[in-house]
Design a protein around this motif. Structure first.
Motif, PDB file in Angstrom:
ATOM      1  N   THR A  33       0.878  -1.179   0.000  1.00  0.00           N
ATOM      2  CA  THR A  33       0.000   0.000   0.000  1.00  0.00           C
ATOM      3  C   THR A  33       0.912   1.225   0.000  1.00  0.00           C
ATOM      4  O   THR A  33       0.959   1.988   0.963  1.00  0.00           O
ATOM      5  N   GLY A  77       1.550   4.636  -1.016  1.00  0.00           N
ATOM      6  CA  GLY A  77       0.767   5.729  -1.553  1.00  0.00           C
ATOM      7  C   GLY A  77      -0.568   5.190  -2.017  1.00  0.00           C
ATOM      8  O   GLY A  77      -1.311   4.573  -1.259  1.00  0.00           O
ATOM      9  N   GLU A  78      -0.873   5.382  -3.293  1.00  0.00           N
ATOM     10  CA  GLU A  78      -2.143   4.927  -3.841  1.00  0.00           C
ATOM     11  C   GLU A  78      -2.076   3.511  -4.406  1.00  0.00           C
ATOM     12  O   GLU A  78      -3.109   2.902  -4.667  1.00  0.00           O
ATOM     13  N   LYS A 110      -1.833  -0.456  -5.004  1.00  0.00           N
ATOM     14  CA  LYS A 110      -2.263  -1.633  -4.263  1.00  0.00           C
ATOM     15  C   LYS A 110      -1.790  -2.877  -4.989  1.00  0.00           C
ATOM     16  O   LYS A 110      -1.891  -2.968  -6.220  1.00  0.00           O
ATOM     17  N   THR A 141     -13.293   4.624  -5.870  1.00  0.00           N
ATOM     18  CA  THR A 141     -13.021   5.870  -5.157  1.00  0.00           C
ATOM     19  C   THR A 141     -13.558   5.752  -3.727  1.00  0.00           C
ATOM     20  O   THR A 141     -14.217   4.768  -3.379  1.00  0.00           O
ATOM     21  N   HIS A 178     -13.007   3.780 -10.721  1.00  0.00           N
ATOM     22  CA  HIS A 178     -12.003   4.795 -11.026  1.00  0.00           C
ATOM     23  C   HIS A 178     -10.950   4.181 -11.942  1.00  0.00           C
ATOM     24  O   HIS A 178     -10.363   3.150 -11.622  1.00  0.00           O
ATOM     25  N   VAL A 188      -7.394   4.238 -13.229  1.00  0.00           N
ATOM     26  CA  VAL A 188      -6.112   4.819 -12.813  1.00  0.00           C
ATOM     27  C   VAL A 188      -5.410   5.407 -14.030  1.00  0.00           C
ATOM     28  O   VAL A 188      -5.607   4.962 -15.170  1.00  0.00           O
ATOM     29  N   TYR A 197      -0.014   6.137 -11.895  1.00  0.00           N
ATOM     30  CA  TYR A 197      -0.188   4.990 -10.990  1.00  0.00           C
ATOM     31  C   TYR A 197       0.816   3.880 -11.327  1.00  0.00           C
ATOM     32  O   TYR A 197       1.480   3.317 -10.447  1.00  0.00           O
TER      33      TYR A 197
END
Length: 432
Positions: A148, A150-151, A153, A203, A209, A211, A215
């Motif tokens: 994980t 930052g953004e 996954k 989101t 969403h 990316v 990303y």
């Protein structure tokens, strides 16, 4: 029948899913008819089975890698036929797909020997003998770490040892979620691998969403900077939607500069310096091109056809500066992989960088090119993320050529990664 009955040998009894297994029955009477049966219970609770009919030799032995199956889900001498020919048992609901979600547990295969040449109703017969084997995507001591950063996954798989190791950024296809089994298998072969979640992301409000390219650049940088990774030896592997992303980033990004890339069952049709959202938009514009087969299974391959002549609508392949391995099923009913591969080759020949391109073309092979000996799935249920509904998708392929392609393409993928990420210089160790 021999005094103590037949003995079933499965060797090795525990190994990686891409390794061959020897199945042998001894202490049968000579010229004795048996049926060898294999059964897997999937994580979805579905039973998958295969079977071959054999006759023992003069010593009372049946050896699957040597002897001909006289019929069943496969025929002839097929050492791994009991695995690649697996299919849902007859009473299953249609549209099943075999996929391993929990790589920390093995695929358990029960092999059984039945008297006579059977064709169905195995659960109503008592086997002469049975044995269980375990097949793993994850080798012992491979670590898995939740990411994980930052953004981003995903799950990072790290081989045992001090490293540093070459690495692979693994981008699966349109089903969404986190698909780990290919990354687990790559780590079992000595590569740090990041199974990146990128489709179906939500989101904070719970909306879908798409990316952007930042990303993926963040994920690539994360891999490069990991202490167990050689920063100059990072590859990207894409499947379906992942191919569009992989090629676009490799051609245009100043951050994603892979040592090599592997692209399976996808295409290069994406606006110049575009993103995943642009690919979705192009598909949406052509929904009138959706076709269905005679059983109303959806065919999506025409959505991006014909391959555009306008260079602004596809990745500029002449900008790619690293080796590219393309894996193409010529019966892919989901993406226009073969037409796209032909156009990519033409573009790179014109640009003078076609020496970087290797294309593996497989007749009779569909979209879902999985690791070796995985069951061939010609069609299956598919959840539409936007509409939140299910359809049945035709993936394509015929079982025998598709299974051959899965085995060969994986071997050539590993050889390709070995050549460009390891320079064939490492000591190879057995994994299970």
């Amino acid at each position: 029948m021999a005094e103590h009955g037949p003995v079933l040998y499965v060797h090795p009894s525990s190994c990686l899913v891409d390794e061959k297994t020897e199945v042998e029955v001894k202490h049968l009477p000579a010229d004795y008819k048996i049926t060898l049966h294999a059964l897997i219970r999937s994580e979805d609770g579905d039973d998958w089975e295969s079977f071959g009919r054999y006759t023992s030799d003069s010593s009372g032995t049946v050896k699957v890698s040597r002897d001909k199956s006289l019929g069943g889900t496969f025929e002839g001498v097929e050492g791994m036929g009991l695995l690649w020919s697996m299919r849902p048992v007859p009473e299953s609901k249609p549209g099943r797909r075999f996929r391993k979600n929990n790589v920390h547990t093995p695929v358990k295969v029960t092999f059984s020997v039945y008297e006579g040449h059977l064709a169905r109703g195995f659960k109503h017969h008592i086997p002469l003998t049975s044995a269980t084997a375990e097949r793993w995507y994850l080798a012992p001591e491979v670590q898995s770490v939740e990411v994980t950063e930052g953004e981003i996954k995903g799950t990072l798989f790290i081989p045992p040892g001090s490293g540093p190791f070459p690495a692979v950024l693994d981008l699966w296809g349109g089903q969404g979620g986190r698909v780990e089994y290919r990354s687990a298998l790559l780590a079992s072969h000595g590569y740090v691998s990041l199974a990146l979640e990128y489709i179906g992301m939500l989101t904070a409000e719970g909306n879908l969403h798409h990316v952007d390219n930042t990303y993926f650049e963040t994920a690539f940088t994360f891999l490069q900077q990991h202490p167990k990774v050689r920063p100059d030896r990072v590859a990207v592997m894409g499947m379906a939607f992942g191919v569009s992303v992989t090629l676009g980033l490799t051609a245009y990004s100043e951050i994603v500069e892979p040592r090599c890339v592997v692209c399976a069952s996808g295409c290069h049709i994406m606006p110049l310096k575009g993103s995943l959202a642009d690919v979705y938009a192009a598909l949406q514009q052509n929904v009138d091109k959706i076709r269905y087969d005679e059983k109303m299974r959806i065919i999506w391959r025409d959505l991006l056809l014909p391959v555009p002549d306008d260079p602004s609508k596809k990745v500029k392949m002449g900008e790619i500066k690293c080796p590219v391995l393309l894996i193409v099923g010529e019966d892919d009913q989901n993406w226009p992989a073969s037409e796209s591969a032909a156009d990519m080759k033409k573009m790179m020949e014109k640009a003078g960088n076609s020496h970087l391109l290797t294309v593996l073309l497989y007749p009779g092979t569909g979209h879902l090119i999985e690791p070796p000996y995985s069951p061939h799935v010609r069609f299956s249920d598919f959840k539409l993320l936007e509409a939140k509904t299910k359809v049945v998708v035709l993936w394509g392929g015929e079982t025998v050529p598709h299974s051959r392609a899965q085995e060969e393409s994986w071997q050539k993928t590993l050889a390709f990664l070995e050549e460009h990420l390891y320079d064939n210089s490492r000591e190879v160790t057995h994994r299970c």
